[in-house]
Design a protein around this motif. Sequence first.
Motif, PDB file in Angstrom:
ATOM      1  N   LEU A  32       1.035  -1.192   0.020  1.00  0.00           N
ATOM      2  CA  LEU A  32       0.060   0.017  -0.098  1.00  0.00           C
ATOM      3  C   LEU A  32       0.963   1.289   0.345  1.00  0.00           C
ATOM      4  O   LEU A  32       2.006   1.211   0.470  1.00  0.00           O
ATOM      5  N   ALA A  33       0.545   2.238  -0.721  1.00  0.00           N
ATOM      6  CA  ALA A  33       1.256   3.657  -0.850  1.00  0.00           C
ATOM      7  C   ALA A  33       1.102   4.303   0.472  1.00  0.00           C
ATOM      8  O   ALA A  33      -0.521   3.870   0.972  1.00  0.00           O
ATOM      9  N   PRO A  34       1.328   5.183   1.050  1.00  0.00           N
ATOM     10  CA  PRO A  34       1.865   5.492   2.228  1.00  0.00           C
ATOM     11  C   PRO A  34      -0.169   5.924   2.380  1.00  0.00           C
ATOM     12  O   PRO A  34      -0.734   7.023   1.693  1.00  0.00           O
ATOM     13  N   GLY A  35      -1.315   6.397   3.704  1.00  0.00           N
ATOM     14  CA  GLY A  35      -2.165   6.629   3.776  1.00  0.00           C
ATOM     15  C   GLY A  35      -3.468   6.061   3.051  1.00  0.00           C
ATOM     16  O   GLY A  35      -4.663   6.287   2.709  1.00  0.00           O
ATOM     17  N   GLU A  36      -3.297   5.139   2.395  1.00  0.00           N
ATOM     18  CA  GLU A  36      -4.180   3.698   1.638  1.00  0.00           C
ATOM     19  C   GLU A  36      -4.648   2.988   2.442  1.00  0.00           C
ATOM     20  O   GLU A  36      -3.939   2.276   3.705  1.00  0.00           O
ATOM     21  N   ARG A  49      -4.685  -0.343   6.578  1.00  0.00           N
ATOM     22  CA  ARG A  49      -3.856   0.549   5.880  1.00  0.00           C
ATOM     23  C   ARG A  49      -2.838   0.629   6.453  1.00  0.00           C
ATOM     24  O   ARG A  49      -2.335   0.674   7.373  1.00  0.00           O
ATOM     25  N   ARG A  50      -2.560   1.502   5.654  1.00  0.00           N
ATOM     26  CA  ARG A  50      -1.054   1.846   5.958  1.00  0.00           C
ATOM     27  C   ARG A  50      -0.956   3.423   5.890  1.00  0.00           C
ATOM     28  O   ARG A  50      -1.248   4.050   5.902  1.00  0.00           O
ATOM     29  N   SER A  51       0.249   3.242   7.364  1.00  0.00           N
ATOM     30  CA  SER A  51       0.551   5.246   8.066  1.00  0.00           C
ATOM     31  C   SER A  51       0.315   6.391   6.789  1.00  0.00           C
ATOM     32  O   SER A  51       1.378   5.832   5.894  1.00  0.00           O
ATOM     33  N   ARG A  52      -0.195   7.345   6.732  1.00  0.00           N
ATOM     34  CA  ARG A  52       1.009   8.204   6.203  1.00  0.00           C
ATOM     35  C   ARG A  52       1.569   9.206   6.687  1.00  0.00           C
ATOM     36  O   ARG A  52       2.327   9.862   6.046  1.00  0.00           O
ATOM     37  N   LEU A  53       1.811   8.839   7.874  1.00  0.00           N
ATOM     38  CA  LEU A  53       2.872   8.904   8.378  1.00  0.00           C
ATOM     39  C   LEU A  53       4.608   8.896   8.254  1.00  0.00           C
ATOM     40  O   LEU A  53       4.434   7.904   7.839  1.00  0.00           O
ATOM     41  N   ASP A  54       5.121   9.361   8.011  1.00  0.00           N
ATOM     42  CA  ASP A  54       6.655   9.239   7.490  1.00  0.00           C
ATOM     43  C   ASP A  54       7.294  10.005   8.834  1.00  0.00           C
ATOM     44  O   ASP A  54       7.134  10.427   8.756  1.00  0.00           O
ATOM     45  N   ILE A  55       7.945   9.135   9.384  1.00  0.00           N
ATOM     46  CA  ILE A  55       9.250   8.773  10.462  1.00  0.00           C
ATOM     47  C   ILE A  55      10.119   9.733  10.243  1.00  0.00           C
ATOM     48  O   ILE A  55       9.887  10.654  10.869  1.00  0.00           O
ATOM     49  N   ASP A  56      10.810   9.544   9.423  1.00  0.00           N
ATOM     50  CA  ASP A  56      11.788   9.915   8.879  1.00  0.00           C
ATOM     51  C   ASP A  56      11.931  11.529   8.814  1.00  0.00           C
ATOM     52  O   ASP A  56      12.101  12.987   9.289  1.00  0.00           O
ATOM     53  N   ALA A  57      10.547  11.921   7.667  1.00  0.00           N
ATOM     54  CA  ALA A  57       9.829  13.141   7.699  1.00  0.00           C
ATOM     55  C   ALA A  57       9.897  14.074   9.192  1.00  0.00           C
ATOM     56  O   ALA A  57      10.137  15.659   9.504  1.00  0.00           O
TER      57      ALA A  57
END
Length: 211
Positions: A32-36, A49-57
């Motif tokens: 899944l793409a982030p947020g999907e 679902r895959r989190s929209r969260l980007d830990i590195d960002a």
Amino acid sequence: MDMKDGAPPPLRLRPELAICEHCDSVHQRGPLAPGEAADCRVCGATLYRRSRLDIDAMLALTVAALIVFVLANAAPIVTMQSAGVTTRGWLMTMVASAWSHGVGPVAAIAAGTVFLFPLAQLALYLFVLHAARLPARPKGFVAAMHGLRWLRPWSMVEVFLIGILVSIIKMSSLARVTAEAGLWGFGVLTILLTALSTFELRALWEIHDGR
Ligand SMILES: [Zn+2]
């Protein structure tokens, strides 16, 4: 199935499969793409679902906010010139001056909402984001997450910023008031803290739950 010895058959985990909680149908997991989110083909319920969260960002944003925090506190906020006397004001000298002029509660609130709480918030962000990259939840993660939720509304750099801007305008008839680097620093810090607050902390809980 051979159940002669009474022992249940060994459980085989199939992480590549997802079972719908609502209709028990079995699906093959896909990337899944982030947020999907993946929905059940049978009943339409959300499977995972895959989190929209980007830990590195978020980590990069937190480190940037910490650097700006240090710079904003190290640099003077305003310079006042009146009757040949130049006075520079840093956040901490302003707090100390408020304290010595008998407005202790104001000094304490300013020190808390502009210095202590934002600093504690950034330190906790650093901890929980680092924790999210570890294979398991470290000790103190739960307490840090609760601390962050509690601290969020108490970090009020933007209120301080508006207060300073109003003071500069009001004092400009009495003295020559110039905005200094510290003021811009707090402006940038407000933007960074606002950006950090848009991330959903709830998603951090799911990172270790989903592993
Ligand atoms: Zn279903």
